[in-house]
Design a protein around this motif. Sequence first.
Motif, PDB file in Angstrom:
ATOM      1  N   PHE A 171      37.809  34.271  45.943  1.00  0.00           N
ATOM      2  CA  PHE A 171      39.234  34.555  46.117  1.00  0.00           C
ATOM      3  C   PHE A 171      39.726  35.542  45.053  1.00  0.00           C
ATOM      4  N   TYR A 177      41.328  34.821  51.486  1.00  0.00           N
ATOM      5  CA  TYR A 177      42.100  33.679  51.010  1.00  0.00           C
ATOM      6  C   TYR A 177      41.643  32.368  51.651  1.00  0.00           C
ATOM      7  N   LYS A 178      40.642  32.432  52.538  1.00  0.00           N
ATOM      8  CA  LYS A 178      40.083  31.241  53.149  1.00  0.00           C
ATOM      9  C   LYS A 178      38.686  31.549  53.662  1.00  0.00           C
TER      10      LYS A 178
END
Length: 257
Positions: A61, A68-69
């Motif tokens: 990240f 972000y995931k």
Amino acid sequence: MAKNTLQSTLPVIERSLEFFRPHHLELRKRLITVFLTIIVFTGIAYFFAEKIAAFFISPLFAASPLVYKLVYTNLPEAFLAFIKLALMVGLIASMPVVLYQLWIFIAPGLRKNEKKLAVIIVFWATLLFSGGACFAFFVALPRMLVYFMSYAGPGLEPLPKLGLYLTFIARTILAFGIAFEIPFLMVMAGKANFVTAAYFRRKRIYFYMAIVVLSFLLTAGDFVATGLMAIPLFLLYEAGIFLSGLFNRKKVSGTPA
């Protein structure tokens, strides 16, 4: 005639089996200890798998704002990813026990002063492994991830998979940790009378070339990460030559004439 030959050969085979039996039993005992240790640490790691995964994901990240995931594309993937992660962490956490069992098996019948030496060597081997793992996670991996994520852009969206990413991180940390064991392995080879420090000095150029190739492969072709891994390994190799020669001199000087 064949019957006589077989009858004369059987006692030799039986004596050979009797000779190797203690070593076989000792090896079995050491392997059982290693496997039980790995199972225990793996179970503990699985209990904290989510927190460990979050810790491992944080450098990704930080490497790119586009990520972000993470994703998984089949139902059991997340479960299997946590199992693999726990196993890798269990292997890493078990490394001091593995090194100790390996040392005890290779150097049987240690004297009292040699047992103290074994503890010292295992301590430094554990410290080297921990140093390699920390170097991988805090120095090499962030730079590698930044490099890999540099290919992302408006026309190329990164969608890293949970299982593959965690496996990559765990394997990289394990590889760096094992690579930092070079001095320990060199000293152990010298104590076992396999090779001497002079051999490592003569073959220095070949080992340097092997280190560069290994670093290049482990870092997936990233030249910056290759340098980050190769340079410490060069220094550790030289430290291994020094320590191997030092321990060999002690052994020779302690041997009665």
